[in-house]
Design a protein around this motif. Structure first.
Motif, mmCIF file in Angstrom:
data_model
loop_
_atom_site.group_PDB
_atom_site.id
_atom_site.type_symbol
_atom_site.label_atom_id
_atom_site.label_comp_id
_atom_site.label_asym_id
_atom_site.label_seq_id
_atom_site.Cartn_x
_atom_site.Cartn_y
_atom_site.Cartn_z
ATOM 1 N N HIS A 354 0.829 -1.206 0.000
ATOM 2 C CA HIS A 354 0.000 0.000 0.000
ATOM 3 C C HIS A 354 0.864 1.257 0.000
ATOM 4 C CE1 HIS A 354 -3.447 -2.613 0.793
ATOM 5 N NE2 HIS A 354 -4.221 -1.572 0.553
ATOM 6 N N LEU A 355 1.973 1.234 0.737
ATOM 7 C CA LEU A 355 2.867 2.389 0.738
ATOM 8 C C LEU A 355 3.464 2.621 -0.646
ATOM 9 C CD1 LEU A 355 4.663 1.899 4.168
ATOM 10 C CD2 LEU A 355 3.201 3.813 3.531
ATOM 11 N N GLU A 356 3.870 1.547 -1.291
ATOM 12 C CA GLU A 356 4.448 1.692 -2.627
ATOM 13 C C GLU A 356 3.377 2.115 -3.625
ATOM 14 O OE1 GLU A 356 6.973 -0.909 -5.895
ATOM 15 O OE2 GLU A 356 7.436 -0.979 -3.757
ATOM 16 N N ALA A 357 2.181 1.561 -3.514
ATOM 17 C CA ALA A 357 1.100 1.959 -4.419
ATOM 18 C C ALA A 357 0.774 3.440 -4.252
ATOM 19 C CB ALA A 357 -0.140 1.108 -4.152
ATOM 20 N N LEU A 358 0.764 3.918 -3.028
ATOM 21 C CA LEU A 358 0.505 5.330 -2.780
ATOM 22 C C LEU A 358 1.612 6.207 -3.348
ATOM 23 C CD1 LEU A 358 -0.816 5.035 0.873
ATOM 24 C CD2 LEU A 358 -2.143 5.802 -1.100
ATOM 25 N N ALA A 359 2.864 5.737 -3.235
ATOM 26 C CA ALA A 359 3.979 6.502 -3.800
ATOM 27 C C ALA A 359 3.880 6.577 -5.318
ATOM 28 C CB ALA A 359 5.308 5.861 -3.388
ATOM 29 N N ILE A 360 3.543 5.458 -5.945
ATOM 30 C CA ILE A 360 3.371 5.445 -7.405
ATOM 31 C C ILE A 360 2.257 6.403 -7.806
ATOM 32 C CG2 ILE A 360 2.675 4.010 -9.364
ATOM 33 C CD1 ILE A 360 3.964 1.627 -7.906
ATOM 34 N N LEU A 361 1.165 6.358 -7.060
ATOM 35 C CA LEU A 361 0.027 7.205 -7.376
ATOM 36 C C LEU A 361 0.363 8.682 -7.209
ATOM 37 C CD1 LEU A 361 -2.889 7.280 -8.239
ATOM 38 C CD2 LEU A 361 -3.568 6.885 -5.864
#
Length: 454
Positions: A354-361
């Motif tokens: 989730h942290l990486e997905a948020l960073a990508i977003l």
């Protein structure tokens, strides 16, 4: 009774359900808590056990109680782990409840309605998904995207990490009241239900909480980011996870990143549960076939879970006492240690995803804003109208195939977590995180764009 039904009843009578949460907590409280802390599963099981004690207390007279509290917990675990859901109702299906779970199943099942809607009867139908040779074990799926955390809570077993199809984490509002106060000041954490984060989908309640952030003027993506950061730090303080977390980060930062948290040159936690080439194949290709049944955790493909668990101490408590119950002893430590490790690492991986997905977003949002700003300066004669249209169109473009990776602004790079900075520096992105970022974009970014357009 038919022979198959007698066999079914005998098998149920032999089960003690000691790996199911309520029974485990009631039987070995200290070993259970030490193995699963800081997982929210500890609070989940404590709440469930408290509910069972309250229900059991309804029989105020000991003479009228049908069984001991120990048996009452076992009965609850039996129904929870072996029943089938039929439009919200629990149905027990003899014989079929003996089938093991496998993400790659060979038996599909369903309830077929018969008769009018108001007085409908259902027929349980199980069919092979392909031609099966005689002697092949019949396996069903208890859920296509259930993580080890969900499998353990519902059925009392976990899969080897290489065969885990998804990851999940349950956010308990009472664990992060300061963040609810910060982002949702108009609502009390006591009135909130648990927030389920899953790598394979976005739950309805998570969507409603993200929308609540919008309505109260908060940043929903930052709300989710700070929750994940808060919980992540707690897991990284757990000494029992230290070497596994280090291995996970090494593999995540490799040229071809993976989510493998067990060492590639040694066996995963279930070292004996595979055939001769099992562990090497499992670590390399994630294709080893192991199934498990509820509560007993019995593995398929000639695997026995009771033999596969690594023992931290000698199995000195295997003998049964005179009452027939398993004597309390160090065996519980080894049993819960493996499940506890798998559950906690599954939850930790979910937080990182989730942290990486948020960073990508975040990077994609900044990229879309930059593109819109350039387009408004070069093409639009009326800046106000162009800006409004671009704000609506921007998030839609984020759902396309490729993900742009522009240089971030200084604010973004300094405020991001270590995981986020790895993404921003250009480390190859994990496919699961990319897919999760697109799901979040549908519910978070588009909602924000609609609000701005309105």
């Amino acid at each position: 009774l038919p022979e198959w039904l007698q066999l079914n009843l005998v098998s149920l009578a032999d089960l003690d359900f000691e790996t199911m949460g309520p029974v485990a907590l009631a039987r070995y409280p200290e070993d259970f808590r030490s193995a699963f802390y800081p997982s929210p599963q500890v609070q989940n099981v404590e709440q469930l056990l408290a509910c069972l004690k309250e229900e059991y207390s309804w029989w105020s007279d000991e003479q009228t109680r049908p069984c001991s509290f120990w048996r009452f917990c076992q009965g609850h675990s039996l129904v929870q782990s072996r029943s089938f859901d039929c439009r919200g109702w629990c149905r027990m299906v003899p014989a079929v409840d003996m089938m093991n779970h496998d993400p790659v199943y060979n038996i599909d099942w369903n309830f077929i309605p018969e008769g009018p809607e108001e007085n409908c009867r259902f027929t349980f139908v199980a069919k092979a998904v392909r031609r099966l040779r005689p002697g092949v074990e019949l396996k069903i799926s208890y859920g296509p995207v259930k993580s080890n955390a969900r499998l353990w809570y519902g059925y009392g077993f976990t899969l080897p990490p290489a065969r885990e199809p998804a990851y999940s984490f349950r956010v308990l509002p009472e664990d992060v009241p300061h963040l609810y106060q910060k982002f949702l000041p108009k609502s009390s954490p006591k009135d909130k239900q648990a927030l389920d984060l899953e790598s394979a989908r976005i739950g309805k309640y998570l969507v409603s909480e993200l929308r609540a952030c919008f309505k109260q003027g908060s940043d929903p993506l930052q709300f989710l980011n700070e929750i994940c950061e808060d919980r992540r730090r707690i897991y990284e303080k757990d000494a029992s996870l230290e070497k596994h977390i280090e291995a996970l980060h090494r593999n995540m930062n490799a040229a071809q990143p993976t989510l493998v948290w067990w060492a590639s040159d040694e066996s995963p936690p279930c070292s004996k549960s595979c055939s001769s080439e099992g562990t090497k194949v499992m670590a390399a290709s994630h294709s080893n076939s192991i199934a498990a049944s509820p509560a007993t955790g019995r593995g398929g493909d000639d695997c026995e879970r009771t033999d596969s668990r690594p023992r931290l101490v000698e199995d000195v408590a295997a003998a049964k006492d005179e009452k027939g119950a398993r004597a309390e002893g160090p065996i519980a430590v080894g049993r819960f240690a493996e499940d506890g490790l798998r559950v906690k690492m599954s939850e930790y991986v979910c937080l990182l995803l989730h942290l990486e997905a948020l960073a990508i977003l975040r990077v994609e949002i900044e990229s879309a804003k930059n593109d819109d700003a350039k387009a408004s300066h070069t093409e639009a004669p009326h800046k106000g109208e162009a800006a409004s249209e671009n704000e609506i169109d921007g998030p839609t473009r984020l759902e396309g195939g490729s993900s742009p990776s522009p240089s971030p602004s200084p604010t973004t790079s300094t405020s991001a977590s270590p995981v986020c900075r790895d993404v921003i520096r250009g480390r190859p992105q994990l496919p699961l995180a990319v897919g999760l970022s697109k799901k979040l974009a549908k519910y978070a970014v588009q909602e924000q764009s609609a609000k701005k357009a309105a």
